[in-house]
Design a protein around this motif. Structure first.
Motif, PDB file in Angstrom:
ATOM      1  N   SER A 174      61.428 -48.634  55.750  1.00 19.68           N
ATOM      2  CA  SER A 174      60.499 -49.424  54.952  1.00 19.68           C
ATOM      3  C   SER A 174      60.153 -50.692  55.710  1.00 19.68           C
ATOM      4  CB  SER A 174      61.135 -49.819  53.621  1.00 19.68           C
ATOM      5  OG  SER A 174      61.597 -48.684  52.962  1.00 19.68           O
ATOM      6  N   ALA A 175      58.872 -51.037  55.686  1.00 14.45           N
ATOM      7  CA  ALA A 175      58.463 -52.297  56.290  1.00 14.45           C
ATOM      8  C   ALA A 175      59.025 -53.452  55.455  1.00 14.45           C
ATOM      9  CB  ALA A 175      56.941 -52.379  56.345  1.00 14.45           C
ATOM     10  N   ILE A 176      59.148 -54.614  56.072  1.00  9.63           N
ATOM     11  CA  ILE A 176      59.755 -55.745  55.370  1.00  9.63           C
ATOM     12  C   ILE A 176      58.919 -56.124  54.146  1.00  9.63           C
ATOM     13  CG2 ILE A 176      58.598 -57.419  56.903  1.00  9.63           C
ATOM     14  CD1 ILE A 176      62.126 -57.870  55.562  1.00  9.63           C
ATOM     15  N   GLY A 177      57.612 -56.020  54.283  1.00 18.63           N
ATOM     16  CA  GLY A 177      56.731 -56.361  53.153  1.00 18.63           C
ATOM     17  C   GLY A 177      57.012 -55.462  51.961  1.00 18.63           C
ATOM     18  N   ARG A 184      59.753 -53.916  51.330  1.00 18.35           N
ATOM     19  CA  ARG A 184      61.055 -54.204  50.746  1.00 18.35           C
ATOM     20  C   ARG A 184      60.985 -55.445  49.859  1.00 18.35           C
ATOM     21  NH1 ARG A 184      65.163 -53.967  55.569  1.00 18.35           N
ATOM     22  NH2 ARG A 184      63.360 -53.446  56.865  1.00 18.35           N
ATOM     23  N   ILE A 185      60.207 -56.436  50.310  1.00 22.86           N
ATOM     24  CA  ILE A 185      60.066 -57.643  49.484  1.00 22.86           C
ATOM     25  C   ILE A 185      59.350 -57.294  48.184  1.00 22.86           C
ATOM     26  CG2 ILE A 185      58.899 -59.871  49.343  1.00 22.86           C
ATOM     27  CD1 ILE A 185      59.472 -60.198  52.311  1.00 22.86           C
ATOM     28  N   ARG A 186      58.304 -56.464  48.285  1.00 22.03           N
ATOM     29  CA  ARG A 186      57.579 -56.061  47.076  1.00 22.03           C
ATOM     30  C   ARG A 186      58.532 -55.379  46.100  1.00 22.03           C
ATOM     31  NH1 ARG A 186      54.177 -50.640  46.684  1.00 22.03           N
ATOM     32  NH2 ARG A 186      56.336 -49.969  46.383  1.00 22.03           N
ATOM     33  N   LYS A 221      66.287 -46.710  58.406  1.00 18.78           N
ATOM     34  CA  LYS A 221      65.619 -47.912  57.898  1.00 18.78           C
ATOM     35  C   LYS A 221      64.153 -47.828  58.283  1.00 18.78           C
ATOM     36  CE  LYS A 221      69.737 -50.699  58.140  1.00 18.78           C
ATOM     37  NZ  LYS A 221      70.381 -51.968  58.425  1.00 18.78           N
ATOM     38  N   ARG A 254      62.975 -46.453  46.962  1.00 12.49           N
ATOM     39  CA  ARG A 254      63.182 -46.073  48.366  1.00 12.49           C
ATOM     40  C   ARG A 254      62.479 -44.748  48.661  1.00 12.49           C
ATOM     41  NH1 ARG A 254      62.823 -49.914  50.422  1.00 12.49           N
ATOM     42  NH2 ARG A 254      62.255 -50.596  48.369  1.00 12.49           N
ATOM     43  N   TYR A 293      65.344 -50.986  42.515  1.00 12.11           N
ATOM     44  CA  TYR A 293      65.104 -51.147  43.953  1.00 12.11           C
ATOM     45  C   TYR A 293      65.392 -49.838  44.691  1.00 12.11           C
ATOM     46  CZ  TYR A 293      65.302 -52.913  48.691  1.00 12.11           C
ATOM     47  OH  TYR A 293      65.072 -53.099  50.033  1.00 12.11           O
TER      48      TYR A 293
END
Lengths: 953, 120
Positions: free
Chosen positions: A682-685, A687-689, A680, B22, B18
């Protein structure tokens, strides 16, 4: 095509065909190589001479082969007086250069390459001067830029050679691009790309509002090619080329292409103020500046290069005058400049070759040591200076005569005075060439002791010097060709008389001033030279290099911004753009009212839908656990196949379910070597994007699908349904579409699939030859492995299933034409049956029992399908037309035999071969990773175990 | 039924996009698989939905049939997308084994290194 037309076509083709020879013949020796270059040139020249009498009478020889007439593309050639003149110069000098280069090039130079480039260049030049289609002309134009690049950069080890070649290509190539635009404008104004048509539409072109843009763009092409100010700077740098190249490109051919083009387009473009002021002024400036710089160059070839620039300016100016007499003078000077300039370049080459230097300040006094060279050089230089009884004098007089009565912005003096100054400078540098190289005292410090070269080397310039004198003394000999060319340029019926004595005219006085002034200037050369060297003056090369560096920096900046190596970023940009475009399209016109109602949803389907949605969301949430994600993927695929089955698409359901199986197996095999967990990171930002992008895309596509599903549409499918049985002989319309109506598509698709299989095979081999192989061997995969790798139950079940699966496959294949099924599904089913054996008993065990290579199977499949299609030809039908008949074989029911089934067999074989090859490749990697090879179906033999027990008893 | 199919297409697309975004090869391949499901269903649905109207011609009597053309196109699309997935899997596998990393992006420090390598 007429007999003459065929000859013309051969002339155009010969150099290109001939270009294949030297590269091969160099193995037979340097002289053979040179001869093999001379032969095609000589043949073309002879053919040209056969055509010459007719052209000199004023006829035009034409050859035409239509290629794409709808687009105005044709291979059409024509030969008029102007074309004849240039073609003769290109071939004639080409022949002399071939001879000269044979002796000039040293044993270390790759001579085969040289002559190949030379012939390519010659062919391109010839193409320019005899093309009748301007699009064809443009192609040849760019070919000269390319082939001259190869020639100028021939000495690849010299940085100056490489840089000079690059500069020449950049300048002439970009000018060529401008010219393409100009020519396309001309073509659309006239409505034809045929030069003959364009030349006759001069009035329409000059009246068009597009005249000025077209003129400027075309002149950009001509000026860059002919090294006119301010594009003149590339020509001296191109002097880094071997001297034969310089002599060819810069006297007779490449740089004259621009002049040729201006002459060619003369009837269409000349005669306006814009033409006069742009062309004549540019020519005048170039003539004076070129001559001035030439006077102060110490490098022999640089001096000649700038004198060439100056003389090209003179020609451009004459064409710019736009009068018929000026056109005659221009044609005559083209011939004269060719003779003396090519001779001078070759002389310079001989001096360089013998003394090992081209620096004028280190030369002098060579007349005693190299009398023959001295003689040739002097004759040519005096002609360049414009001394009577040499041919340069005649055309220079004509030029001065024209200049003497040309007004420029209302001033009657500007042009005559500047022309005289140009001529004066020309006299000065010509005299300097003779006096500073050949005259004066003999020196002791030449880098190499000079003497006259062998006959072969001075023969070519000697022939040219001979021509200088012949034309100079008896100019009427050139009258025929000059008249023909001048008439071709102007379209008029001229009868010029070339003679030495015109009486006491203003031109004579200007000439006298020029010669005397030039001589005086030479005596003052030493102090003037010092002043010149100390004076600041702009250098073109640093400016050009700076410009190139700036362009490189700019493109690197753009590349870095848009192409930074992050695929996820490109994909995000791509998705956002697509969504926005879709939204723009939607908001543009809105939607009509729905015309269909909703279908009902039975509970089973609702449950399947919920499973699918849950599985998809779960994949997104827990994709980090890769094995779990794969299982969920299987659920989605199965739900979709069920949906297909429910929604009247049994073929799709069958295909989906079998593809699903194979895909999961493939991913499982691959996962064996990959990390089992995605970190894991990816930064949360981020992921939201991504979530927002994904939801926007999903929402957009979903509503689009909903919108069109609620509305009816006109389709072409009724045709397929109506004709499926009558025309294709099958009741399964989907299968008939695949193998018959759109069989060509299917044929392409199985080829793609076959290629995919082969690509994977090739990748696997590349991988196992690379550093990855070592890593594979050193990685310990033992924890993934079950201790009982080939369990008894599995082996037994797959063995039992094998024949059943094969029969099912056969059944699906045979019924495919009339019932759901067909080659694609059958191929996949059989592939799965075979894969089960691989899984149960291991790779090596199964491999040993395999009878046919998968590559062969792919090839066989494509071949069978293709041959079936070709078979239709034999019956006079289009590709892939199917034929069918009904056969009654007791005890089986009546059944159908269709050629479409043969095609489907091809599909079956290709699909089977490709799928098997893909999985075989992955298992190959597994074996490399230390997977043990078993020769028995199971790791232990249950039968053997029983026997042991019996023995104990 | 139309709502069900449309929502399926939407959800599969969203999930596919999505995962495509990744940073590792395996989720990207999964995303591509989801996206190809979505595209196939989308194409199939362009022939409009019908129940019990398979395009298999009946021997006797009149019958209505659903649009067979999208089905034929989707059938080959399914097989081809399998082929493409397989190639991608192989490329991803090769990249991982060669580079010891299954990242899809060139990392910034590696990018600088390649830039220097090119200009040298």
């Amino acid at each position: 095509m007429s007999h003459e037309g065929t000859l013309l076509f051969l002339i155009a083709v010969l150099p290109f065909v001939g270009a294949l020879l030297p590269g091969l013949m160099i193995r037979a020796g340097r002289t053979v190589c040179a001869v093999s270059t001379a032969v095609p040139t000589l043949l073309a020249l002879i053919m040209l001479l056969v055509l010459a009498p007719a052209v000199l009478r004023g006829e035009v020889v034409q050859a035409n082969i239509d290629w794409l007439p709808q687009l105005g593309l044709s291979a059409s050639f024509f030969l008029d007086g102007l074309g004849l003149l240039f073609a003769a110069m290109i071939l004639g000098v080409g022949l002399l250069i071939t001879l000269y280069a044979r002796f000039y090039l040293s044993g270390d130079d790759p001579m085969g390459q040289f002559y190949t480039y030379l012939l390519l260049f010659q062919g391109a030049m010839l193409g320019i001067v005899i093309s009748d289609n301007i699009l064809l002309l443009l192609i040849f134009w760019e070919l000269t830029s390319l082939s001259s690049f190869l020639l100028i950069g021939y000495w690849k080890h010299l940085p100056e050679g490489r840089q000079g070649a690059r500069m020449a290509l950049a300048v002439t190539g970009s000018g060529g691009l401008a010219m393409i635009a100009g020519m396309l404008i001309l073509g659309s104004v006239v409505g034809s790309y045929n030069l003959t048509d364009i030349l006759q539409a001069g009035d329409a072109i000059r009246a068009s509002e597009w005249y000025l843009p077209a003129l400027i763009l075309i002149l950009l092409g001509a000026f860059t090619k002919s090294a006119q100010f301010p594009f003149h700077f590339w020509l001296p740098h191109a002097m880094a080329a071997p001297t034969p190249v310089s002599a060819y490109l810069h006297s007779a051919t490449m740089v004259k292409a621009g002049v040729f083009l201006m002459a060619r387009m003369w009837p269409a473009l000349a005669g306006t103020d814009a033409w006069f002021y742009i062309v004549a002024t540019t020519g005048l400036i170039t003539m004076v500046i070129g001559a001035l710089i030439a006077l102060f160059k110490d490098d022999l070839k640089a001096l000649l290069a700038f004198s060439t620039v100056s003389h090209l300016g003179l020609l451009t100016m004459l064409l710019g005058f736009g009068t018929e007499a000026a056109a005659v003078a221009a044609v005559f000077h083209i011939i004269n400049h060719l003779t003396f300039k090519a001779a001078l370049f070759m002389t310079a080459g001989i001096v360089d070759h013998e003394t090992h230097t081209r620096d004028i300040k280190r030369l002098g006094g060579l007349r005693h040591l190299m009398p023959v060279t001295f003689l040739i050089g002097t004759v040519a230089a005096l002609s360049m200076a414009g001394i009577p009884l040499f041919n340069g004098f005649l055309s220079k007089e004509m030029m001065l005569e024209e200049a003497s009565h040309t007004d420029w912005f209302g001033s009657p003096y500007a042009v005559p005075i500047l022309a005289t100054i140009g001529a004066l400078l020309s006299v000065a540098y010509s005299f300097r060439f003779v006096s500073h190289v050949f005259l004066g005292p003999k020196r002791e410090d030449y880098p190499n002791a000079p003497h006259d070269p062998p006959f072969g080397m001075w023969a070519a310039p000697a022939i040219l010097a001979f021509l200088v004198i012949v034309i100079g003394v008896a100019p009427f000999l050139a009258e025929g060709i000059v008249t023909a060319a001048a008439n071709a340029i102007t379209g008029a019926d001229l009868h010029p008389h070339l003679k030495i004595w015109h009486g006491v005219t203003p031109a004579l006085w200007m000439s006298i001033v020029a010669v005397l002034g030039g001589a005086v200037l030479l005596t003052l050369h030493r102090p003037l030279d010092r002043a010149w060297i100390s004076a600041p003056r702009p250098e073109a090369k640093p400016m050009f290099d700076g410009l190139v560096a700036a362009l490189v920096a700019a493109s690197r900046w753009i590349t870095d911004i848009s192409h930074n190596g992050a695929i996820s970023r490109y994909l995000a940009i791509f998705t956002i753009t697509s969504v926005l475009l879709g939204f723009a399209a939607y908001s543009g016109s809105g939607l009509a009212m729905p015309t269909r109602g909703l279908l009902g949803v039975p509970p089973v389907i609702a449950v399947g839908w919920i499973m699918l949605i849950v599985a998809t969301v779960s994949i997104v949430v827990m994709h980090h656990y890769r094995f779990r994600a794969l299982t969920l993927l299987g659920i989605i695929g199965l739900s979709i196949s069920a949906g297909f089955a429910y929604l009247s698409a049994p073929d799709l359901a069958l295909t989906q379910i079998s593809v699903e199986t194979v895909t999961i197996m493939l991913l499982l095999l691959a996962l064996h070597f990959l990390p089992k967990v995605t970190p894991k990171e990816s930064a949360i930002g981020l992921r939201i994007r991504d979530g927002i992008i994904a939801l926007a895309a999903g929402g957009g596509v979903g509503s689009l699908a909903y919108a069109f599903m609620m509305r009816d549409i006109e389709t072409i499918s009724d045709y397929h349904i109506d004709n499926s049985y009558e025309g294709g002989g099958g009741t399964n319309v989907v299968n008939v579409i695949l193998v018959d109506f759109r069989g060509y598509d299917t044929y392409g698709e199985i080829i793609v699939l076959g290629i995919a299989g082969l690509v994977i095979y090739a990748l696997m081999h590349a991988l196992l030859d690379g550093p990855a192989a070592k890593r594979l061997k050193n990685t310990d995969y033992s924890q993934d492995r079950s201790r009982d790798r080939h369990p008894l139950m599995m082996v037994v079940v797959t063995r039992v299933l094998m024949p059943i699966a094969l029969v099912v496959g056969l059944y699906i294949f045979l019924r495919g034409h009339n019932q759901p099924g067909g080659g694609f599904v059958a191929g996949l089913v059989v592939a799965i049956a075979l894969l089960m054996q691989y899984m149960a008993s291991g790779f090596a065990w199964t491999q040993e029992r395999k009878k046919i290579e998968y590559h062969t199977m792919i090839g066989l499949g494509v071949l069978v399908a293709g041959l079936t299609g070709i078979g239709a030809w034999l019956l006079g039908q289009p590709f892939l037309t199917s034929a069918y008949t009904y056969v009654h074989l007791p005890p089986i029911e009546e059944f159908e035999l269709a050629t479409a089934m043969l095609f489907d067999l091809g599909v079956f074989l290709t699909v089977l071969g490709a799928v098997m090859l893909m999985l075989y490749s992955l298992s190959r990697i597994a074996r490399f990773a230390g997977e043990t090879v078993n020769v028995t179906p199971m790791d232990y033999d249950p039968g053997g175990y029983v026997t042991d027990e019996e023995a104990e008893r | 039924m139309e709502l069900i199919v449309a929502s399926t297409v939407g959800v599969l697309t969203a999930g596919g996009v999505y995962l495509l975004l990744r940073l590792r090869t395996f989720p990207v391949i999964l995303g591509l698989a989801l996206l190809s499901y979505a595209v196939n269903v989308f194409l199939f649905a362009s022939g409009r939905l019908a129940i019990d109207q398979s395009p298999i011609l009946a021997k006797y009597g009149e019958a209505t049939y659903t649009d067979p053309l999208p089905q034929a196109l989707v059938l080959t699309a399914i097989v081809i997308s399998f082929g493409m997935t397989a190639v991608l899997v192989m490329i991803g596998l090769g990249a991982y084994l060669e580079a010891e990393s299954d990242r899809v992006d060139i990392e910034p420090e590696m990018r600088d290194a390649t830039d220097k390598g090119e200009s040298a």
